[in-house]
Motif scaffolding. Structure first.
Motif, PDB file in Angstrom:
ATOM      1  N   SER A  11       0.822  -1.218   0.000  1.00  0.00           N
ATOM      2  CA  SER A  11       0.000   0.000   0.000  1.00  0.00           C
ATOM      3  C   SER A  11       0.860   1.274   0.000  1.00  0.00           C
ATOM      4  CB  SER A  11      -0.984   0.005   1.169  1.00  0.00           C
ATOM      5  OG  SER A  11      -0.349  -0.297   2.365  1.00  0.00           O
ATOM      6  N   LEU A  12       2.149   1.127  -0.144  1.00  0.00           N
ATOM      7  CA  LEU A  12       3.062   2.267  -0.196  1.00  0.00           C
ATOM      8  C   LEU A  12       2.774   3.102  -1.442  1.00  0.00           C
ATOM      9  CD1 LEU A  12       5.619   3.372   1.310  1.00  0.00           C
ATOM     10  CD2 LEU A  12       6.970   2.078  -0.338  1.00  0.00           C
ATOM     11  N   ALA A  13       2.536   4.403  -1.254  1.00  0.00           N
ATOM     12  CA  ALA A  13       2.194   5.278  -2.379  1.00  0.00           C
ATOM     13  C   ALA A  13       3.400   6.052  -2.918  1.00  0.00           C
ATOM     14  CB  ALA A  13       1.099   6.262  -1.975  1.00  0.00           C
ATOM     15  N   GLU A  14       4.356   6.393  -2.055  1.00  0.00           N
ATOM     16  CA  GLU A  14       5.547   7.126  -2.490  1.00  0.00           C
ATOM     17  C   GLU A  14       6.762   6.548  -1.793  1.00  0.00           C
ATOM     18  OE1 GLU A  14       5.487  11.382  -2.380  1.00  0.00           O
ATOM     19  OE2 GLU A  14       3.411  11.494  -3.060  1.00  0.00           O
ATOM     20  N   PHE A  15       7.869   6.501  -2.535  1.00  0.00           N
ATOM     21  CA  PHE A  15       9.132   6.035  -1.961  1.00  0.00           C
ATOM     22  C   PHE A  15      10.219   6.967  -2.453  1.00  0.00           C
ATOM     23  CE2 PHE A  15      12.952   3.307  -1.863  1.00  0.00           C
ATOM     24  CZ  PHE A  15      12.916   2.933  -0.531  1.00  0.00           C
ATOM     25  N   GLU A  16      10.862   7.674  -1.534  1.00  0.00           N
ATOM     26  CA  GLU A  16      11.928   8.609  -1.901  1.00  0.00           C
ATOM     27  C   GLU A  16      13.159   8.352  -1.065  1.00  0.00           C
ATOM     28  OE1 GLU A  16      13.174  13.307  -2.019  1.00  0.00           O
ATOM     29  OE2 GLU A  16      11.066  12.807  -1.778  1.00  0.00           O
ATOM     30  N   VAL A  17      14.251   8.105  -1.756  1.00  0.00           N
ATOM     31  CA  VAL A  17      15.575   8.030  -1.149  1.00  0.00           C
ATOM     32  C   VAL A  17      16.477   8.791  -2.119  1.00  0.00           C
ATOM     33  CG1 VAL A  17      17.444   6.564  -0.341  1.00  0.00           C
ATOM     34  CG2 VAL A  17      15.090   5.786  -0.104  1.00  0.00           C
ATOM     35  N   SER A  18      16.613  10.085  -1.887  1.00  0.00           N
ATOM     36  CA  SER A  18      17.322  10.953  -2.820  1.00  0.00           C
ATOM     37  C   SER A  18      18.391  11.762  -2.098  1.00  0.00           C
ATOM     38  CB  SER A  18      16.329  11.909  -3.485  1.00  0.00           C
ATOM     39  OG  SER A  18      15.324  11.188  -4.122  1.00  0.00           O
ATOM     40  N   ASN A  19      19.362  12.217  -2.879  1.00  0.00           N
ATOM     41  CA  ASN A  19      20.449  13.046  -2.347  1.00  0.00           C
ATOM     42  C   ASN A  19      21.155  12.358  -1.180  1.00  0.00           C
ATOM     43  OD1 ASN A  19      20.061  15.435  -4.044  1.00  0.00           O
ATOM     44  ND2 ASN A  19      18.113  15.569  -2.985  1.00  0.00           N
ATOM     45  N   THR A  20      21.537  11.109  -1.392  1.00  0.00           N
ATOM     46  CA  THR A  20      22.207  10.333  -0.350  1.00  0.00           C
ATOM     47  C   THR A  20      23.501   9.744  -0.904  1.00  0.00           C
ATOM     48  OG1 THR A  20      21.233   8.189  -0.880  1.00  0.00           O
ATOM     49  CG2 THR A  20      19.945   9.645   0.547  1.00  0.00           C
ATOM     50  N   ASP A  21      24.234   9.085  -0.032  1.00  0.00           N
ATOM     51  CA  ASP A  21      25.408   8.317  -0.440  1.00  0.00           C
ATOM     52  C   ASP A  21      25.086   6.830  -0.464  1.00  0.00           C
ATOM     53  OD1 ASP A  21      27.091  10.550  -0.713  1.00  0.00           O
ATOM     54  OD2 ASP A  21      27.573  10.543   1.424  1.00  0.00           O
ATOM     55  N   MET A  22      23.788   6.496  -0.489  1.00  0.00           N
ATOM     56  CA  MET A  22      23.387   5.102  -0.492  1.00  0.00           C
ATOM     57  C   MET A  22      23.772   4.426  -1.800  1.00  0.00           C
ATOM     58  SD  MET A  22      19.740   5.055   1.468  1.00  0.00           S
ATOM     59  CE  MET A  22      19.763   3.283   1.573  1.00  0.00           C
ATOM     60  N   THR A  23      24.081   3.143  -1.707  1.00  0.00           N
ATOM     61  CA  THR A  23      24.469   2.352  -2.866  1.00  0.00           C
ATOM     62  C   THR A  23      23.553   1.134  -2.975  1.00  0.00           C
ATOM     63  OG1 THR A  23      26.029   1.051  -1.559  1.00  0.00           O
ATOM     64  CG2 THR A  23      26.893   3.032  -2.623  1.00  0.00           C
ATOM     65  N   GLY A  24      23.767   0.362  -4.000  1.00  0.00           N
ATOM     66  CA  GLY A  24      23.002  -0.860  -4.204  1.00  0.00           C
ATOM     67  C   GLY A  24      22.048  -0.710  -5.372  1.00  0.00           C
ATOM     68  N   SER A  25      21.278  -1.754  -5.584  1.00  0.00           N
ATOM     69  CA  SER A  25      20.377  -1.779  -6.726  1.00  0.00           C
ATOM     70  C   SER A  25      18.924  -1.747  -6.273  1.00  0.00           C
ATOM     71  CB  SER A  25      20.646  -3.036  -7.566  1.00  0.00           C
ATOM     72  OG  SER A  25      20.456  -4.187  -6.761  1.00  0.00           O
ATOM     73  N   ILE A  26      18.034  -1.580  -7.241  1.00  0.00           N
ATOM     74  CA  ILE A  26      16.602  -1.603  -6.968  1.00  0.00           C
ATOM     75  C   ILE A  26      16.189  -3.073  -6.891  1.00  0.00           C
ATOM     76  CG2 ILE A  26      14.300  -1.020  -7.812  1.00  0.00           C
ATOM     77  CD1 ILE A  26      15.590   1.267  -9.402  1.00  0.00           C
ATOM     78  N   PRO A  27      15.631  -3.507  -5.775  1.00  0.00           N
ATOM     79  CA  PRO A  27      15.216  -4.916  -5.678  1.00  0.00           C
ATOM     80  C   PRO A  27      14.104  -5.236  -6.676  1.00  0.00           C
ATOM     81  CG  PRO A  27      15.237  -3.863  -3.503  1.00  0.00           C
ATOM     82  CD  PRO A  27      15.410  -2.775  -4.528  1.00  0.00           C
ATOM     83  N   THR A  28      14.155  -6.414  -7.274  1.00  0.00           N
ATOM     84  CA  THR A  28      13.099  -6.822  -8.203  1.00  0.00           C
ATOM     85  C   THR A  28      11.749  -6.885  -7.501  1.00  0.00           C
ATOM     86  OG1 THR A  28      13.585  -9.149  -7.804  1.00  0.00           O
ATOM     87  CG2 THR A  28      14.656  -8.114  -9.699  1.00  0.00           C
ATOM     88  N   GLU A  29      11.748  -7.078  -6.189  1.00  0.00           N
ATOM     89  CA  GLU A  29      10.512  -7.120  -5.401  1.00  0.00           C
ATOM     90  C   GLU A  29       9.742  -5.806  -5.445  1.00  0.00           C
ATOM     91  OE1 GLU A  29      13.218 -10.282  -3.839  1.00  0.00           O
ATOM     92  OE2 GLU A  29      13.487  -8.178  -4.371  1.00  0.00           O
ATOM     93  N   PHE A  30      10.386  -4.725  -5.886  1.00  0.00           N
ATOM     94  CA  PHE A  30       9.677  -3.450  -6.034  1.00  0.00           C
ATOM     95  C   PHE A  30       8.544  -3.571  -7.060  1.00  0.00           C
ATOM     96  CE2 PHE A  30      12.033   0.416  -4.223  1.00  0.00           C
ATOM     97  CZ  PHE A  30      12.317  -0.266  -3.058  1.00  0.00           C
ATOM     98  N   GLY A  31       8.598  -4.575  -7.894  1.00  0.00           N
ATOM     99  CA  GLY A  31       7.513  -4.825  -8.843  1.00  0.00           C
ATOM    100  C   GLY A  31       6.208  -5.212  -8.178  1.00  0.00           C
ATOM    101  N   ASN A  32       6.236  -5.455  -6.856  1.00  0.00           N
ATOM    102  CA  ASN A  32       5.037  -5.802  -6.089  1.00  0.00           C
ATOM    103  C   ASN A  32       4.346  -4.580  -5.480  1.00  0.00           C
ATOM    104  OD1 ASN A  32       5.665  -8.517  -6.526  1.00  0.00           O
ATOM    105  ND2 ASN A  32       6.880  -8.627  -4.661  1.00  0.00           N
ATOM    106  N   LEU A  33       4.919  -3.400  -5.637  1.00  0.00           N
ATOM    107  CA  LEU A  33       4.387  -2.189  -4.999  1.00  0.00           C
ATOM    108  C   LEU A  33       3.234  -1.623  -5.829  1.00  0.00           C
ATOM    109  CD1 LEU A  33       7.781  -0.528  -3.983  1.00  0.00           C
ATOM    110  CD2 LEU A  33       6.221  -1.846  -2.527  1.00  0.00           C
TER     111      LEU A  33
END
Length: 130
Positions: A11-33
């Motif tokens: 039920s997540l409507a918005e997801f923001e992780v911006s302007n960070t030093d975070m690394t990694g990839s977008i999980p394929t599970e995001f296709g369930n959102l």
């Protein structure tokens, strides 16, 4: 990095992780959102390929992945996102061609592909965008 378990937050409507030093990839599970409308993962150090599963997110209106290190090709499945108004993929390491399915995005207002390693021509199907 982004934990794959976030893909369980259907039920997540918005997801923001911006302007960070975070690394990694977008999980394929995001296709369930299924309810997500806005995905902002820009101006960080994310990498890997853009998962084709993002094409399942039919409610999405904004996909902003610019200023990262995403690589590989732009998934043609993005052309399924009919409500998308903003697609920002500039300043990454994307290669290959711009998929013709982008021409299916009839609600698109903002489209950014610059500063990648894309090849070929701009698809004529983009001329059908309203």
């Amino acid at each position: 990095s982004i934990p794959s378990e976030i893909g369980n937050c259907t039920s997540l409507a918005e997801f923001e992780v911006s302007n960070t030093d975070m690394t990694g990839s977008i999980p394929t599970e995001f296709g369930n959102l299924a309810a997500i409308k806005v995905m902002d993962l820009f101006e960080s150090d994310f990498d890997g390929v853009i998962p084709s599963e993002l094409g399942n997110l039919e409610a999405m209106t904004a996909l902003r992945l610019h200023d990262n290190a995403f690589s590989g090709s732009i998934p043609s499945e993005i052309g399924r996102l009919k409500k998308l108004t903003s697609l920002r993929l500039r300043d990454n390491r994307l290669d290959g061609i711009i998929p013709t399915t982008i021409g299916n995005l009839s609600s698109l207002v903002f489209l950014y592909f610059s500063n990648n390693s894309l090849k070929g021509s701009i698809p004529s199907e983009l001329g059908y965008l309203a």
